[in-house]
Design a protein around this motif. Structure first.
Motif, PDB file in Angstrom:
ATOM      1  N   ALA A 160      44.411  42.257  42.915  1.00 13.65           N
ATOM      2  CA  ALA A 160      43.519  43.294  43.431  1.00 13.65           C
ATOM      3  C   ALA A 160      44.306  44.483  43.982  1.00 13.65           C
ATOM      4  CB  ALA A 160      42.616  42.715  44.514  1.00 13.65           C
ATOM      5  N   LEU A 238      41.185  45.308  51.412  1.00 17.61           N
ATOM      6  CA  LEU A 238      41.628  44.125  50.660  1.00 17.61           C
ATOM      7  C   LEU A 238      42.187  43.052  51.586  1.00 17.61           C
ATOM      8  CD1 LEU A 238      43.316  45.634  47.466  1.00 17.61           C
ATOM      9  CD2 LEU A 238      41.221  44.280  47.582  1.00 17.61           C
ATOM     10  N   TRP A 286      38.613  43.633  44.149  1.00 16.25           N
ATOM     11  CA  TRP A 286      38.573  42.230  44.566  1.00 16.25           C
ATOM     12  C   TRP A 286      37.615  41.427  43.685  1.00 16.25           C
ATOM     13  CZ3 TRP A 286      41.538  39.248  47.423  1.00 16.25           C
ATOM     14  CH2 TRP A 286      41.058  38.021  47.855  1.00 16.25           C
TER      15      TRP A 286
END
Length: 309
Positions: A160, A238, A286
């Motif tokens: 990600a 994240l 994500w």
């Protein structure tokens, strides 16, 4: 996704970015200073060697994972950072006027917001310190999640981070923004006793790349060129997602990175919509990365066990 396959895919992406960098630099007047590359190669190779040792000679999955993903993250950063410089040099029309209108529609006044921090030197110092922890947090996240046995969560996080960076670089090249600081260009007296991490001198590199005045790319002197969407915002979001439901780690990570997101307009000179865009990129990255790490669904027929007569 099997670990070997996902590692191969990440390495292939890094090689692809390096190829783009090399071709772009070769065909233009950019110059590349390679001294920093040797350090990246040395550290990445060391991590790769340790990973191999813990895979082949002394099997310890957690240590192998941490070393492998660290090597990937270091190599990717060294490849993606020059790409951000190269796309900045495209010199496409800035979209800051539109971003300012978005901020106004949300009721956000950058000068007033930053001014509140400038009036409180201690608050400004705290903002600067926590803003600078983001990259350290990313490194520690790989180590912490990996050693905790969160194999797929660690791999998803690194994937990600890579995907988020590529999206931010692509968008910043097509829809470039100088950021609220560079657009407003407040006088020096505006800052009072506070000196943000990103100042006008820092931002000058952005304009020099666009004008052609700056054509040196050095890994030792890289600066963040991405304003919209904020990659700092992407990384903070994240980190929160990566530690969701990971024991007692989640709440400190949530609080710290929520504060970083609030400090980003001040320390990074960002519009508010830059930060919101960074969060959106993080959520999308994500989710997409997670698609490759979902456990396989076993059909009922596969679950049946034949009982001997």
């Amino acid at each position: 996704m099997r670990s070997d396959i996902q590692t191969f895919c990440k390495v292939a992406i890094i090689i692809g970015i390096l190829a783009i960098d090399a071709i772009w630099i070769t065909l233009t007047d950019f110059r590349f200073e390679g001294q920093g590359v040797l350090r990246v190669i040395a550290v990445s190779a060391f991590c790769g060697l340790v990973a191999y040792i813990y895979r082949a000679w002394r099997p310890m999955r957690a240590f192998e994972l941490v070393c492998t993903e660290t090597a990937i993250l270091l190599s990717f950063t060294a490849a993606a950072a020059p790409l951000s410089y190269l796309v900045t040099s495209l010199d496409l029309p800035l979209i800051d006027a539109d971003l300012i209108r978005f901020d106004a529609a949300l009721g956000f006044d950058w000068s007033a917001y930053v001014g509140q921090v400038n009036e409180r030197p201690l608050l400004g110092m705290i903002c600067s310190v926590i803003y600078l922890t983001t990259l350290l947090q990313v490194a520690l996240a790989v180590i912490t999640l990996g050693l905790a046995g969160k194999t797929e969560r660690t791999q998803q996080f690194v994937s990600a981070v890579m995907l988020g960076a590529l999206v931010c670089i692509l968008v910043s090249g097509i829809l470039p923004s100088a950021g609220a600081l560079a657009t407003t260009r407040p006088p020096e007296i505006f800052w009072g006793n506070h000196h943000p991490v990103v100042d006008l001198a820092y931002k000058q590199t952005f304009f020099d790349l666009r004008s052609g005045a700056e054509r040196l790319i050095s890994l030792d002197k890289m600066k963040g060129m991405i304003a919209f969407p904020s990659y700092h915002g992407t990384l903070s979001a994240l980190l929160i997602l990566a530690f969701f439901r990971v024991g007692y780690w989640f709440w400190p990570i949530l609080v710290l990175n929520a504060l970083i997101l609030m400090a980003t307009p001040v320390e990074g000179g960002h519009h508010l919509v830059d930060v919101l865009g960074g969060i959106a990129v993080a959520c999308g990255s994500w989710y997409i990365a997670g698609l490759f790490y979902k456990p396989r669904t076993i059909s009922k027929s596969q679950q049946l066990i034949e009982v001997p007569a």
